[in-house]
Design a protein around this motif. Sequence first.
Motif, PDB file in Angstrom:
ATOM      1  N   TYR A   1       0.813  -1.214   0.000  1.00  0.00           N
ATOM      2  CA  TYR A   1       0.000   0.000   0.000  1.00  0.00           C
ATOM      3  C   TYR A   1       0.851   1.270   0.000  1.00  0.00           C
ATOM      4  N   GLY A   2       2.143   1.113   0.162  1.00  0.00           N
ATOM      5  CA  GLY A   2       3.040   2.262   0.104  1.00  0.00           C
ATOM      6  C   GLY A   2       4.359   1.960   0.789  1.00  0.00           C
ATOM      7  N   ALA A   3       5.436   2.460   0.218  1.00  0.00           N
ATOM      8  CA  ALA A   3       6.760   2.261   0.815  1.00  0.00           C
ATOM      9  C   ALA A   3       6.817   2.930   2.190  1.00  0.00           C
ATOM     10  N   GLN A   4       7.651   2.371   3.063  1.00  0.00           N
ATOM     11  CA  GLN A   4       7.839   2.913   4.403  1.00  0.00           C
ATOM     12  C   GLN A   4       9.127   3.738   4.456  1.00  0.00           C
ATOM     13  N   LYS A   5       9.317   4.442   5.554  1.00  0.00           N
ATOM     14  CA  LYS A   5      10.537   5.215   5.727  1.00  0.00           C
ATOM     15  C   LYS A   5      11.714   4.286   6.027  1.00  0.00           C
ATOM     16  N   PRO A   6      12.917   4.668   5.600  1.00  0.00           N
ATOM     17  CA  PRO A   6      14.088   3.840   5.895  1.00  0.00           C
ATOM     18  C   PRO A   6      14.228   3.521   7.379  1.00  0.00           C
ATOM     19  N   ALA A   7      13.911   4.478   8.236  1.00  0.00           N
ATOM     20  CA  ALA A   7      14.027   4.239   9.677  1.00  0.00           C
ATOM     21  C   ALA A   7      13.085   3.142  10.141  1.00  0.00           C
ATOM     22  N   THR A   8      11.949   3.015   9.494  1.00  0.00           N
ATOM     23  CA  THR A   8      11.003   1.946   9.844  1.00  0.00           C
ATOM     24  C   THR A   8      11.578   0.592   9.470  1.00  0.00           C
ATOM     25  N   TYR A   9      12.162   0.495   8.284  1.00  0.00           N
ATOM     26  CA  TYR A   9      12.792  -0.764   7.874  1.00  0.00           C
ATOM     27  C   TYR A   9      13.914  -1.145   8.841  1.00  0.00           C
ATOM     28  N   ALA A  10      14.707  -0.162   9.225  1.00  0.00           N
ATOM     29  CA  ALA A  10      15.816  -0.424  10.141  1.00  0.00           C
ATOM     30  C   ALA A  10      15.300  -0.913  11.494  1.00  0.00           C
ATOM     31  N   LYS A  11      14.210  -0.325  11.962  1.00  0.00           N
ATOM     32  CA  LYS A  11      13.623  -0.731  13.238  1.00  0.00           C
ATOM     33  C   LYS A  11      13.128  -2.165  13.162  1.00  0.00           C
ATOM     34  N   TRP A  12      12.427  -2.500  12.099  1.00  0.00           N
ATOM     35  CA  TRP A  12      11.936  -3.867  11.961  1.00  0.00           C
ATOM     36  C   TRP A  12      13.103  -4.861  11.963  1.00  0.00           C
ATOM     37  N   ALA A  13      14.133  -4.550  11.209  1.00  0.00           N
ATOM     38  CA  ALA A  13      15.287  -5.453  11.144  1.00  0.00           C
ATOM     39  C   ALA A  13      15.926  -5.629  12.516  1.00  0.00           C
ATOM     40  N   SER A  14      16.013  -4.535  13.284  1.00  0.00           N
ATOM     41  CA  SER A  14      16.689  -4.589  14.584  1.00  0.00           C
ATOM     42  C   SER A  14      15.943  -5.437  15.612  1.00  0.00           C
ATOM     43  N   GLU A  15      14.657  -5.674  15.389  1.00  0.00           N
ATOM     44  CA  GLU A  15      13.847  -6.420  16.351  1.00  0.00           C
ATOM     45  C   GLU A  15      13.847  -7.922  16.084  1.00  0.00           C
ATOM     46  N   THR A  16      14.564  -8.345  15.057  1.00  0.00           N
ATOM     47  CA  THR A  16      14.555  -9.756  14.673  1.00  0.00           C
ATOM     48  C   THR A  16      15.924 -10.399  14.895  1.00  0.00           C
ATOM     49  N   PRO A  17      15.954 -11.719  15.082  1.00  0.00           N
ATOM     50  CA  PRO A  17      17.230 -12.391  15.351  1.00  0.00           C
ATOM     51  C   PRO A  17      18.030 -12.671  14.088  1.00  0.00           C
ATOM     52  N   ASP A  18      19.285 -13.007  14.270  1.00  0.00           N
ATOM     53  CA  ASP A  18      20.126 -13.410  13.143  1.00  0.00           C
ATOM     54  C   ASP A  18      19.470 -14.570  12.404  1.00  0.00           C
TER      55      ASP A  18
END
Length: 280
Positions: free
Chosen positions: A62-79
């Motif tokens: 529905y629309g691209a997100q902000k880079p900071a949002t992508y970074a936040k999602w990545a940081s909350e997940t494990p290797d």
Amino acid sequence: MSSDLFSPAPAHGPASRIRVGIGGWNFAPWRNNFYPTGLLQRRELEYASRHLRAIEINGTYYGAQKPATYAKWASETPDGFVFSLKAPRYVTESKRLADAGRGIDGFVFGGLAEFGDRLGPVLWQFTPSRAFDPDDLAAFLDLLPRELNGHPMRHVLEVRHSSFLHEHYVELARSYGIPTVFTDSPQYPSLADLTGGFAYARLMRSESHLDTGYATADLDTWSSRARAWSEGIDLPELPHMATPRESQAKRDVFVYFISSAKERNPAAAMALQQRVDAAG
């Protein structure tokens, strides 16, 4: 947070190449069902990513997100965890796919690098009204970036018009090495021809009356299919538009439980991943 987490993915063998997941992580019926009572909503991704190995993000459709949002999602997940992303519909609904270059680049180079090694395949889902136009599709495929920050990108097509159910489409997709989604749905046409370097399935037949969404026998069948795909085996029992190929190179496999009885999909994904891993 529960300690009942998946063990790390096997380092070798078919199971290490297979990821089973769900679409999204914010869904009210998953609370007090998949998510434990009292879990804060802001920790739902953290929890889900430790019980599953992949999530397909629908919100980017529905629309691209902000880079900071992508970074936040990545940081909350494990290797080892990865996200698949549905590409924005303003790209895939373009009148001419050949003219979508600006939208493609804006999405891909507008922040996806923030996912780092959590970035999995980008799913380009076409509408049921988009018919197969080989010249327009080829021009579109030429526009898809092959790399992002020096790392190979993975793209996958989901086609929903019956005109794609033809060997000419399969030949074109194979010439570009781009996979096609196997859509296990009563609503959309589906093909299982292996057309790229990985396999991608979206399963849409979960049932509310089953705790795991799918019957035991069906989960066993999908475990066997996922392992076969990971070994490069084309599955002749599934619908094909071209002659199934002989055994090919080993490949990654992504299987997502999507829609239908959505409240059951996390249980279905965990049950299938456990079968895959146990057989590994």
